[in-house]
Design a protein around this motif. Structure first.
Motif, PDB file in Angstrom:
ATOM      1  N   ASN A  23       0.830  -1.193   0.000  1.00 16.82           N
ATOM      2  CA  ASN A  23       0.000   0.000   0.000  1.00 16.82           C
ATOM      3  C   ASN A  23       0.873   1.255   0.000  1.00 16.82           C
ATOM      4  N   GLN A  24       1.872   1.275   0.868  1.00 17.99           N
ATOM      5  CA  GLN A  24       2.747   2.442   0.964  1.00 17.99           C
ATOM      6  C   GLN A  24       3.586   2.614  -0.298  1.00 17.99           C
ATOM      7  N   LYS A  25       4.060   1.508  -0.837  1.00 17.16           N
ATOM      8  CA  LYS A  25       4.855   1.562  -2.074  1.00 17.16           C
ATOM      9  C   LYS A  25       4.033   2.129  -3.229  1.00 17.16           C
ATOM     10  N   ILE A  26       2.784   1.660  -3.341  1.00 20.29           N
ATOM     11  CA  ILE A  26       1.921   2.111  -4.427  1.00 20.29           C
ATOM     12  C   ILE A  26       1.573   3.587  -4.254  1.00 20.29           C
ATOM     13  N   LEU A  27       1.333   4.001  -3.003  1.00 21.84           N
ATOM     14  CA  LEU A  27       1.054   5.415  -2.751  1.00 21.84           C
ATOM     15  C   LEU A  27       2.234   6.295  -3.133  1.00 21.84           C
ATOM     16  N   ASN A  28       3.420   5.858  -2.762  1.00 18.81           N
ATOM     17  CA  ASN A  28       4.623   6.625  -3.117  1.00 18.81           C
ATOM     18  C   ASN A  28       4.759   6.735  -4.627  1.00 18.81           C
ATOM     19  N   LYS A  29       4.481   5.635  -5.316  1.00 17.67           N
ATOM     20  CA  LYS A  29       4.590   5.641  -6.776  1.00 17.67           C
ATOM     21  C   LYS A  29       3.515   6.544  -7.385  1.00 17.67           C
ATOM     22  N   ALA A  30       2.307   6.503  -6.827  1.00 23.22           N
ATOM     23  CA  ALA A  30       1.225   7.345  -7.341  1.00 23.22           C
ATOM     24  C   ALA A  30       1.587   8.817  -7.234  1.00 23.22           C
ATOM     25  N   ARG A  31       2.191   9.196  -6.125  1.00 28.23           N
ATOM     26  CA  ARG A  31       2.587  10.600  -5.941  1.00 28.23           C
ATOM     27  C   ARG A  31       3.676  10.991  -6.929  1.00 28.23           C
ATOM     28  N   LYS A  32       4.612  10.073  -7.198  1.00 26.64           N
ATOM     29  CA  LYS A  32       5.658  10.345  -8.189  1.00 26.64           C
ATOM     30  C   LYS A  32       5.068  10.491  -9.585  1.00 26.64           C
ATOM     31  N   MET A  33       3.949   9.799  -9.827  1.00 35.58           N
ATOM     32  CA  MET A  33       3.276   9.864 -11.125  1.00 35.58           C
ATOM     33  C   MET A  33       2.296  11.048 -11.188  1.00 35.58           C
ATOM     34  N   ASN A  34       2.271  11.862 -10.124  1.00 27.18           N
ATOM     35  CA  ASN A  34       1.393  13.033 -10.037  1.00 27.18           C
ATOM     36  C   ASN A  34      -0.089  12.672 -10.128  1.00 27.18           C
ATOM     37  N   LEU A  35      -0.448  11.504  -9.565  1.00 25.96           N
ATOM     38  CA  LEU A  35      -1.844  11.100  -9.499  1.00 25.96           C
ATOM     39  C   LEU A  35      -2.448  11.608  -8.194  1.00 25.96           C
ATOM     40  N   ASN A  36      -3.707  11.944  -8.226  1.00 28.72           N
ATOM     41  CA  ASN A  36      -4.388  12.417  -7.019  1.00 28.72           C
ATOM     42  C   ASN A  36      -4.555  11.263  -6.025  1.00 28.72           C
ATOM     43  N   VAL A  37      -4.162  11.495  -4.776  1.00 34.38           N
ATOM     44  CA  VAL A  37      -4.225  10.468  -3.737  1.00 34.38           C
ATOM     45  C   VAL A  37      -5.082  10.971  -2.585  1.00 34.38           C
ATOM     46  N   GLN A  38      -6.041  10.150  -2.160  1.00 35.68           N
ATOM     47  CA  GLN A  38      -6.884  10.446  -1.004  1.00 35.68           C
ATOM     48  C   GLN A  38      -6.771   9.287  -0.020  1.00 35.68           C
ATOM     49  N   VAL A  39      -6.298   9.584   1.183  1.00 35.53           N
ATOM     50  CA  VAL A  39      -6.060   8.551   2.184  1.00 35.53           C
ATOM     51  C   VAL A  39      -6.976   8.776   3.377  1.00 35.53           C
ATOM     52  N   ASN A  40      -7.645   7.689   3.820  1.00 36.09           N
ATOM     53  CA  ASN A  40      -8.352   7.749   5.095  1.00 36.09           C
ATOM     54  C   ASN A  40      -8.142   6.434   5.843  1.00 36.09           C
ATOM     55  N   GLU A  41      -8.771   6.287   6.988  1.00 43.03           N
ATOM     56  CA  GLU A  41      -8.520   5.120   7.829  1.00 43.03           C
ATOM     57  C   GLU A  41      -8.987   3.823   7.195  1.00 43.03           C
ATOM     58  N   ARG A  42     -10.053   3.880   6.394  1.00 45.08           N
ATOM     59  CA  ARG A  42     -10.623   2.654   5.841  1.00 45.08           C
ATOM     60  C   ARG A  42     -10.028   2.235   4.508  1.00 45.08           C
ATOM     61  N   ARG A  43      -9.624   3.217   3.704  1.00 43.03           N
ATOM     62  CA  ARG A  43      -9.159   2.880   2.362  1.00 43.03           C
ATOM     63  C   ARG A  43      -8.457   4.069   1.748  1.00 43.03           C
ATOM     64  N   THR A  44      -7.822   3.817   0.634  1.00 43.78           N
ATOM     65  CA  THR A  44      -7.106   4.852  -0.104  1.00 43.78           C
ATOM     66  C   THR A  44      -7.627   4.872  -1.540  1.00 43.78           C
ATOM     67  N   PHE A  45      -7.786   6.075  -2.081  1.00 44.50           N
ATOM     68  CA  PHE A  45      -8.183   6.207  -3.481  1.00 44.50           C
ATOM     69  C   PHE A  45      -7.076   6.889  -4.272  1.00 44.50           C
ATOM     70  N   ILE A  46      -6.839   6.365  -5.470  1.00 48.39           N
ATOM     71  CA  ILE A  46      -5.892   6.967  -6.397  1.00 48.39           C
ATOM     72  C   ILE A  46      -6.657   7.344  -7.659  1.00 48.39           C
ATOM     73  N   GLY A  47      -6.602   8.606  -8.028  1.00 44.35           N
ATOM     74  CA  GLY A  47      -7.267   9.055  -9.243  1.00 44.35           C
ATOM     75  C   GLY A  47      -6.494   8.629 -10.478  1.00 44.35           C
ATOM     76  N   THR A  48      -7.198   8.430 -11.564  1.00 46.77           N
ATOM     77  CA  THR A  48      -6.549   8.134 -12.844  1.00 46.77           C
ATOM     78  C   THR A  48      -7.022   9.157 -13.875  1.00 46.77           C
ATOM     79  N   PRO A  49      -6.280   9.320 -14.960  1.00 46.96           N
ATOM     80  CA  PRO A  49      -6.718  10.248 -16.015  1.00 46.96           C
ATOM     81  C   PRO A  49      -7.811   9.665 -16.913  1.00 46.96           C
ATOM     82  N   PHE A  50      -8.326   8.483 -16.540  1.00 49.50           N
ATOM     83  CA  PHE A  50      -9.308   7.806 -17.386  1.00 49.50           C
ATOM     84  C   PHE A  50     -10.743   7.958 -16.885  1.00 49.50           C
TER      85      PHE A  50
END
Length: 200
Positions: free
Chosen positions: A90-117
């Motif tokens: 989870n942490q690795k993917i979040l770090n990669k998402a931020r490097k890819m300039n994707l929108n990241v929303q984190v809360n206690e239950r789950r994490t969302f990563i935005g895509t350009p699609f």
């Protein structure tokens, strides 16, 4: 592990009935009624509240390793898919998402990563999101249509591995075309939002 998808839909009751007919059970219903969010969970059924003006925020349904959610929308709109991941991944993917300039929303239950699609990716680490992660009843693949090419490449970059569970096609809208599942007896095959269910 791919386990989940979510739609907004004007066909809330019909979507619930479709999945119930295929053996998926209602876990919870949360809706806004008279200005407040309230639960309408089983054993309550639609006969008890159908005529109330409830705006359902989420209806969550489960079976085995499958979790399907939907809520009220004025039109059908595919919102997100979900993957189970370890805390470390989870942490690795979040770090990669931020490097890819994707929108990241984190809360206690789950994490969302935005895509350009036009849809999001949920990362889930909580085991109670499904009945059993080891169940043979699971989502094997989703065929996702997007308006532009590149989804498979984005997923490979984000997860740093091929994601064969997602079949990417290009079409005139962003949606799930097919859900390929296992260990379930289908009585109905096309849900009210256009998702075609297949057995593998």
């Amino acid at each position: 592990m791919l386990f989940h998808y979510h739609f907004w839909t004007p066909f809330v009751e019909e979507t619930e009935e479709f999945y119930k007919a295929n053996g998926v059970y209602v876990y919870q219903r949360i809706g806004k009624y008279q200005g407040d969010f309230q639960t309408f969970n089983p054993p309550q059924d639609w006969e008890e509240f159908r005529n109330k003006k409830i705006i359902f925020r989420i209806i969550e349904m489960k079976k085995g390793a499958i979790n399907i959610t939907f809520g009220y929308g004025k039109k059908i709109m595919f919102d997100h898919i979900g993957f189970f991941v370890s805390d470390e991944d989870n942490q690795k993917i979040l770090n990669k998402a931020r490097k890819m300039n994707l929108n990241v929303q984190v809360n206690e239950r789950r994490t969302f990563i935005g895509t350009p699609f036009g849809f999001r990716i949920e990362l889930q680490t909580h085991h109670d999101a499904v009945e059993s992660e080891n169940s043979l009843t699971k989502i094997n693949k989703l065929e996702i249509s997007t308006k532009s090419d590149g989804l498979s490449k984005l997923l490979m970059n984000l997860f740093e591995e091929d994601i064969p569970q997602i079949i990417s096609t290009v079409g005139n809208k962003t949606t799930i075309l097919r859900a390929i599942i296992s260990n379930i007896k289908l009585k109905k095959t096309v849900d009210p939002n256009g998702v075609k269910l297949y057995i593998e």
